[in-house]
Write a protein that holds these residues in place. Sequence first.
Motif, PDB file in Angstrom:
ATOM      1  N   ALA A 200      43.766  -8.921  -8.297  1.00 53.51           N
ATOM      2  CA  ALA A 200      43.748  -9.181  -9.739  1.00 53.51           C
ATOM      3  C   ALA A 200      43.600 -10.662 -10.094  1.00 53.51           C
ATOM      4  O   ALA A 200      42.915 -11.010 -11.055  1.00 53.51           O
ATOM      5  N   LEU A 201      44.214 -11.545  -9.330  1.00 56.39           N
ATOM      6  CA  LEU A 201      44.177 -12.981  -9.638  1.00 56.39           C
ATOM      7  C   LEU A 201      43.009 -13.711  -8.966  1.00 56.39           C
ATOM      8  O   LEU A 201      42.962 -14.944  -8.997  1.00 56.39           O
ATOM      9  N   TRP A 202      42.094 -12.968  -8.381  1.00 59.84           N
ATOM     10  CA  TRP A 202      41.047 -13.581  -7.563  1.00 59.84           C
ATOM     11  C   TRP A 202      40.222 -14.617  -8.333  1.00 59.84           C
ATOM     12  O   TRP A 202      40.078 -15.756  -7.883  1.00 59.84           O
ATOM     13  N   ASN A 203      39.644 -14.249  -9.459  1.00 58.00           N
ATOM     14  CA  ASN A 203      38.782 -15.179 -10.188  1.00 58.00           C
ATOM     15  C   ASN A 203      39.554 -16.415 -10.654  1.00 58.00           C
ATOM     16  O   ASN A 203      39.038 -17.533 -10.607  1.00 58.00           O
ATOM     17  N   GLU A 204      40.799 -16.209 -11.078  1.00 62.64           N
ATOM     18  CA  GLU A 204      41.623 -17.345 -11.500  1.00 62.64           C
ATOM     19  C   GLU A 204      41.914 -18.261 -10.314  1.00 62.64           C
ATOM     20  O   GLU A 204      41.928 -19.491 -10.446  1.00 62.64           O
ATOM     21  N   TYR A 205      42.134 -17.671  -9.158  1.00 62.27           N
ATOM     22  CA  TYR A 205      42.384 -18.434  -7.933  1.00 62.27           C
ATOM     23  C   TYR A 205      41.158 -19.249  -7.544  1.00 62.27           C
ATOM     24  O   TYR A 205      41.258 -20.441  -7.233  1.00 62.27           O
ATOM     25  N   VAL A 206      39.990 -18.622  -7.579  1.00 66.47           N
ATOM     26  CA  VAL A 206      38.747 -19.328  -7.243  1.00 66.47           C
ATOM     27  C   VAL A 206      38.508 -20.467  -8.237  1.00 66.47           C
ATOM     28  O   VAL A 206      38.130 -21.582  -7.841  1.00 66.47           O
ATOM     29  N   ILE A 210      38.101 -24.451  -7.382  1.00 70.92           N
ATOM     30  CA  ILE A 210      36.964 -25.240  -7.861  1.00 70.92           C
ATOM     31  C   ILE A 210      37.453 -26.443  -8.663  1.00 70.92           C
ATOM     32  O   ILE A 210      36.957 -27.566  -8.500  1.00 70.92           O
ATOM     33  N   TYR A 211      38.442 -26.215  -9.512  1.00 68.79           N
ATOM     34  CA  TYR A 211      39.006 -27.290 -10.338  1.00 68.79           C
ATOM     35  C   TYR A 211      39.567 -28.408  -9.461  1.00 68.79           C
ATOM     36  O   TYR A 211      39.344 -29.595  -9.739  1.00 68.79           O
ATOM     37  N   GLN A 212      40.285 -28.045  -8.391  1.00 72.60           N
ATOM     38  CA  GLN A 212      40.836 -29.051  -7.483  1.00 72.60           C
ATOM     39  C   GLN A 212      39.736 -29.940  -6.915  1.00 72.60           C
ATOM     40  O   GLN A 212      39.859 -31.170  -6.872  1.00 72.60           O
ATOM     41  N   ARG A 213      38.674 -29.312  -6.475  1.00 77.53           N
ATOM     42  CA  ARG A 213      37.576 -30.063  -5.857  1.00 77.53           C
ATOM     43  C   ARG A 213      36.795 -30.874  -6.889  1.00 77.53           C
ATOM     44  O   ARG A 213      36.353 -31.988  -6.603  1.00 77.53           O
ATOM     45  N   CYS A 215      38.024 -32.175  -9.565  1.00 75.74           N
ATOM     46  CA  CYS A 215      38.860 -33.350  -9.879  1.00 75.74           C
ATOM     47  C   CYS A 215      38.678 -34.441  -8.830  1.00 75.74           C
ATOM     48  O   CYS A 215      38.645 -35.636  -9.150  1.00 75.74           O
ATOM     49  N   ALA A 216      38.577 -34.016  -7.567  1.00 81.80           N
ATOM     50  CA  ALA A 216      38.360 -34.983  -6.489  1.00 81.80           C
ATOM     51  C   ALA A 216      37.010 -35.668  -6.645  1.00 81.80           C
ATOM     52  O   ALA A 216      36.892 -36.892  -6.466  1.00 81.80           O
ATOM     53  N   LEU A 217      35.989 -34.893  -7.004  1.00 81.51           N
ATOM     54  CA  LEU A 217      34.663 -35.465  -7.219  1.00 81.51           C
ATOM     55  C   LEU A 217      34.680 -36.445  -8.393  1.00 81.51           C
ATOM     56  O   LEU A 217      34.119 -37.538  -8.312  1.00 81.51           O
ATOM     57  N   ASP A 218      35.315 -36.036  -9.477  1.00 81.91           N
ATOM     58  CA  ASP A 218      35.355 -36.887 -10.672  1.00 81.91           C
ATOM     59  C   ASP A 218      36.094 -38.195 -10.413  1.00 81.91           C
ATOM     60  O   ASP A 218      35.850 -39.196 -11.095  1.00 81.91           O
ATOM     61  N   GLY A 219      36.980 -38.188  -9.433  1.00 78.17           N
ATOM     62  CA  GLY A 219      37.743 -39.388  -9.118  1.00 78.17           C
ATOM     63  C   GLY A 219      37.009 -40.345  -8.198  1.00 78.17           C
ATOM     64  O   GLY A 219      37.491 -41.454  -7.944  1.00 78.17           O
ATOM     65  N   MET A 220      35.836 -39.935  -7.709  1.00 77.93           N
ATOM     66  CA  MET A 220      35.068 -40.795  -6.811  1.00 77.93           C
ATOM     67  C   MET A 220      34.167 -41.740  -7.597  1.00 77.93           C
ATOM     68  O   MET A 220      33.643 -41.376  -8.651  1.00 77.93           O
ATOM     69  N   THR A 221      34.001 -42.917  -7.078  1.00 79.56           N
ATOM     70  CA  THR A 221      33.133 -43.903  -7.720  1.00 79.56           C
ATOM     71  C   THR A 221      31.671 -43.577  -7.434  1.00 79.56           C
ATOM     72  O   THR A 221      31.358 -42.764  -6.559  1.00 79.56           O
ATOM     73  N   GLU A 236      31.312 -27.104  -1.226  1.00 77.40           N
ATOM     74  CA  GLU A 236      32.434 -26.181  -1.351  1.00 77.40           C
ATOM     75  C   GLU A 236      32.523 -25.599  -2.753  1.00 77.40           C
ATOM     76  O   GLU A 236      32.836 -24.409  -2.924  1.00 77.40           O
ATOM     77  N   ILE A 237      32.262 -26.411  -3.749  1.00 74.83           N
ATOM     78  CA  ILE A 237      32.263 -25.917  -5.136  1.00 74.83           C
ATOM     79  C   ILE A 237      31.199 -24.833  -5.306  1.00 74.83           C
ATOM     80  O   ILE A 237      31.445 -23.779  -5.909  1.00 74.83           O
TER      81      ILE A 237
END
Length: 244
Positions: A200-206, A210-213, A215-221, A236-237
Motif C-alpha cells: 500500500a505504501l509503495w508509491n509514497e516510499y518510492v 526520489i526526494y532524498q536523492r 535533495c542531494a542533487l540540488d545541494g551540489m554545485t 537512481e532517480i
Amino acid sequence: MKARPMMDRLEAVFDIVPHAEAIADIGTDHGYLAVELIVRGKAKRVIAGDVHQGPLESAKSYVTSRGLSNVIDCRLGDGLQVTKKGELNGAICCGMGGFLMRDIVEEGPESLEFYVLQPQNGQAELRQYMVEKGYRIVKEIIMKDMGKMYTAIVALRSDCIDTYGDNANYSIHSDDLYDTLPLTSILWSVGALLAKEKPALWNEYVDFLIYQRQCALDGMTTELSHTEKYKQLQREIDELASLR
C-alpha cells in the motif's frame, strides 16, 4: 504497571517476527518489544540487550513491573556479544544503521536461524551481506511512523526456510529474488520483494527515495554536476521513477 503501547514501526516489526523458543531484542531501549514478544506468544524466552545503561535500567523496571523477569533477561553490552552460543533462535535489531547491524550479526557468537532487521540506512550493504552469509530474505515491509518511512526485513538461514516458513503469517516466495540480482541493481537498496509486491505504501516510499536523492542533487554545485556521483544520483532517480 500497565502495558505500554509500542510505536507503529515496532508494531509492524512485531507482526513479521517468526514464532520461536528464544529471541534477542538488541537495542531494546525501554523493553516494550521484548515484553510483547512474551505476552503475545512470539517467544518463550527473550534476551533484551542494550549498550546504554539508562535505557536498560528502564527496560528492567518495565519487565519487572509486568512480572516477566523470569523469562526476559536484560543484559548490558554491545549487540549480540551479550549472548552465548546455543541461547537463541533469532534476533531483532531496530532503530540503527544497516552497517552497525551488519557488524552486530558478524560479531555474534553464532549464525542464528533468523534475523528481523529494521535498518535506518545502508540497506543495500546489509541485504548483500545477509545473502552472502547464507541467508534468504523472505519478507520485506514498509511502514510509516510519525511522518517517517521505515522498512524491515526477515532473513532466514537457508537451512531453516521450511521450519519458519510454516509458522510465518505471510507466504514465502518460491523463487529467491536476490539469488541472481546484479550487485549494481538499485533493488538491493529499495527491496526486491517490495518492488514485486508493491504494498500500500509503495508509491509514497518510492517518492520518498526520489526526494532524498533530488535533495542531494540540488545541494551540489554546478562544478559537481559532471561528476560520477551526480550522474549516479540522476540514474537512481530515473530507475526509481520507473518502479512506480
